[in-house]
Motif scaffolding. Structure first.
Motif, PDB file in Angstrom:
ATOM      1  N   ARG A 106       0.847  -1.192   0.000  1.00 41.61           N
ATOM      2  CA  ARG A 106       0.000   0.000   0.000  1.00 41.61           C
ATOM      3  C   ARG A 106       0.881   1.240   0.000  1.00 41.61           C
ATOM      4  N   ILE A 107       0.609   2.128  -0.929  1.00 42.01           N
ATOM      5  CA  ILE A 107       1.372   3.358  -1.029  1.00 42.01           C
ATOM      6  C   ILE A 107       0.682   4.403  -0.154  1.00 42.01           C
ATOM      7  N   GLU A 108       1.350   4.847   0.903  1.00 42.01           N
ATOM      8  CA  GLU A 108       0.735   5.743   1.886  1.00 42.01           C
ATOM      9  C   GLU A 108       0.617   7.180   1.395  1.00 42.01           C
ATOM     10  N   ARG A 109       1.541   7.613   0.578  1.00 39.30           N
ATOM     11  CA  ARG A 109       1.511   8.995   0.104  1.00 39.30           C
ATOM     12  C   ARG A 109       0.421   9.175  -0.944  1.00 39.30           C
ATOM     13  N   ALA A 110       0.045  10.376  -1.186  1.00 44.23           N
ATOM     14  CA  ALA A 110      -1.004  10.682  -2.165  1.00 44.23           C
ATOM     15  C   ALA A 110      -0.443  10.626  -3.585  1.00 44.23           C
ATOM     16  N   SER A 111      -0.014   9.455  -3.990  1.00 47.13           N
ATOM     17  CA  SER A 111       0.553   9.301  -5.328  1.00 47.13           C
ATOM     18  C   SER A 111      -0.537   8.903  -6.312  1.00 47.13           C
ATOM     19  N   ARG A 112      -0.304   9.182  -7.570  1.00 46.48           N
ATOM     20  CA  ARG A 112      -1.277   8.933  -8.627  1.00 46.48           C
ATOM     21  C   ARG A 112      -0.634   8.147  -9.760  1.00 46.48           C
ATOM     22  N   VAL A 113      -1.466   7.468 -10.543  1.00 42.47           N
ATOM     23  CA  VAL A 113      -1.003   6.728 -11.712  1.00 42.47           C
ATOM     24  C   VAL A 113      -0.813   7.722 -12.856  1.00 42.47           C
ATOM     25  N   SER A 114       0.339   7.667 -13.503  1.00 42.83           N
ATOM     26  CA  SER A 114       0.564   8.552 -14.647  1.00 42.83           C
ATOM     27  C   SER A 114       0.503   7.800 -15.975  1.00 42.83           C
ATOM     28  N   ALA A 115       0.731   6.472 -15.942  1.00 41.00           N
ATOM     29  CA  ALA A 115       0.664   5.697 -17.181  1.00 41.00           C
ATOM     30  C   ALA A 115       0.372   4.232 -16.884  1.00 41.00           C
ATOM     31  N   LEU A 116      -0.351   3.601 -17.793  1.00 39.98           N
ATOM     32  CA  LEU A 116      -0.603   2.156 -17.765  1.00 39.98           C
ATOM     33  C   LEU A 116       0.031   1.555 -19.010  1.00 39.98           C
ATOM     34  N   GLU A 117       0.676   0.428 -18.837  1.00 40.88           N
ATOM     35  CA  GLU A 117       1.291  -0.265 -19.960  1.00 40.88           C
ATOM     36  C   GLU A 117       0.843  -1.717 -19.906  1.00 40.88           C
ATOM     37  N   TRP A 118       0.469  -2.292 -21.044  1.00 40.95           N
ATOM     38  CA  TRP A 118       0.037  -3.684 -21.038  1.00 40.95           C
ATOM     39  C   TRP A 118       0.469  -4.397 -22.309  1.00 40.95           C
ATOM     40  N   GLU A 119       0.518  -5.716 -22.201  1.00 36.17           N
ATOM     41  CA  GLU A 119       0.848  -6.568 -23.341  1.00 36.17           C
ATOM     42  C   GLU A 119       0.290  -7.955 -23.066  1.00 36.17           C
ATOM     43  N   TYR A 120      -0.351  -8.539 -24.077  1.00 39.32           N
ATOM     44  CA  TYR A 120      -0.846  -9.906 -23.958  1.00 39.32           C
ATOM     45  C   TYR A 120      -0.917 -10.552 -25.339  1.00 39.32           C
ATOM     46  N   PRO A 121      -0.778 -11.890 -25.402  1.00 42.10           N
ATOM     47  CA  PRO A 121      -0.869 -12.585 -26.689  1.00 42.10           C
ATOM     48  C   PRO A 121      -2.328 -12.887 -27.044  1.00 42.10           C
ATOM     49  N   THR A 122      -2.611 -13.011 -28.324  1.00 44.91           N
ATOM     50  CA  THR A 122      -3.965 -13.334 -28.780  1.00 44.91           C
ATOM     51  C   THR A 122      -4.047 -14.746 -29.366  1.00 44.91           C
ATOM     52  N   THR A 123      -3.004 -15.528 -29.204  1.00 47.66           N
ATOM     53  CA  THR A 123      -2.943 -16.847 -29.828  1.00 47.66           C
ATOM     54  C   THR A 123      -4.019 -17.807 -29.333  1.00 47.66           C
ATOM     55  N   LYS A 124      -4.507 -17.652 -28.115  1.00 41.59           N
ATOM     56  CA  LYS A 124      -5.497 -18.577 -27.558  1.00 41.59           C
ATOM     57  C   LYS A 124      -6.942 -18.105 -27.756  1.00 41.59           C
ATOM     58  N   LEU A 125      -7.126 -17.024 -28.510  1.00 41.20           N
ATOM     59  CA  LEU A 125      -8.484 -16.589 -28.805  1.00 41.20           C
ATOM     60  C   LEU A 125      -9.101 -17.450 -29.911  1.00 41.20           C
ATOM     61  N   GLY A 126      -8.254 -18.110 -30.695  1.00 39.93           N
ATOM     62  CA  GLY A 126      -8.734 -19.031 -31.722  1.00 39.93           C
ATOM     63  C   GLY A 126      -9.700 -18.381 -32.691  1.00 39.93           C
ATOM     64  N   GLU A 127     -10.767 -19.103 -33.018  1.00 38.08           N
ATOM     65  CA  GLU A 127     -11.756 -18.579 -33.971  1.00 38.08           C
ATOM     66  C   GLU A 127     -12.557 -17.407 -33.403  1.00 38.08           C
ATOM     67  N   TRP A 128     -12.397 -17.144 -32.117  1.00 38.89           N
ATOM     68  CA  TRP A 128     -13.075 -16.014 -31.481  1.00 38.89           C
ATOM     69  C   TRP A 128     -12.287 -14.716 -31.635  1.00 38.89           C
ATOM     70  N   HIS A 129     -11.119 -14.770 -32.247  1.00 32.55           N
ATOM     71  CA  HIS A 129     -10.250 -13.601 -32.338  1.00 32.55           C
ATOM     72  C   HIS A 129     -10.975 -12.356 -32.858  1.00 32.55           C
ATOM     73  N   ASP A 130     -11.700 -12.494 -33.953  1.00 31.71           N
ATOM     74  CA  ASP A 130     -12.380 -11.339 -34.550  1.00 31.71           C
ATOM     75  C   ASP A 130     -13.697 -10.996 -33.870  1.00 31.71           C
TER      76      ASP A 130
END
Length: 116
Positions: free
Chosen positions: A19-43
């Motif tokens: 837990r961050i005690e100070r009044a800090s804020r999020v300035s950026a979100l970064e994400w990455e994930y593969p789509t290989t397991k979406l299969g025929e549902w990809h689109d």
């Protein structure tokens, strides 16, 4: 994993390791994930990040389907607390009912940059 079509299914919930005690804020979100397991549902599937800020008692939705690898700058006026939770959600198509070969995202990397 989306076991039912047409509804948002919650995946992994990510939170700060401490837990961050100070009044800090999020300035950026970064994400990455593969789509290989979406299969025929990809689109026909959607992915999003649901960011929940319990200090401000608000939530924020980020469309993650359009970009499977991205960095998003969080506007300062949103005042998103550093003690927020990030939930990966997956939706498979609009057909309601059980999916027999469900799509899933096997792993997601999420990084958060803070400002004090």
């Amino acid at each position: 994993m989306a076991l039912t079509g047409g509804v948002w299914n919650n995946g992994v919930v990510l939170g700060p390791e401490f837990r961050i005690e100070r009044a800090s804020r999020v300035s950026a979100l970064e994400w990455e994930y593969p789509t290989t397991k979406l299969g025929e549902w990809h689109d026909h599937s959607d992915a999003r990040l649901l960011v929940m800020d319990f200090e401000a008692k608000s939530s924020w939705v980020v469309d993650a389907k359009a970009r499977t690898k991205a960095t998003m700058i969080v506007p300062a006026e949103i005042e998103l607390s550093a003690n927020c939770l990030v939930v990966l959600q997956l939706k498979a198509g609009d057909r309601v009912g059980r999916i027999y070969r469900p799509p899933y995202i096997p792993v997601i990397k999420v990084g958060v940059t803070y400002r004090y």
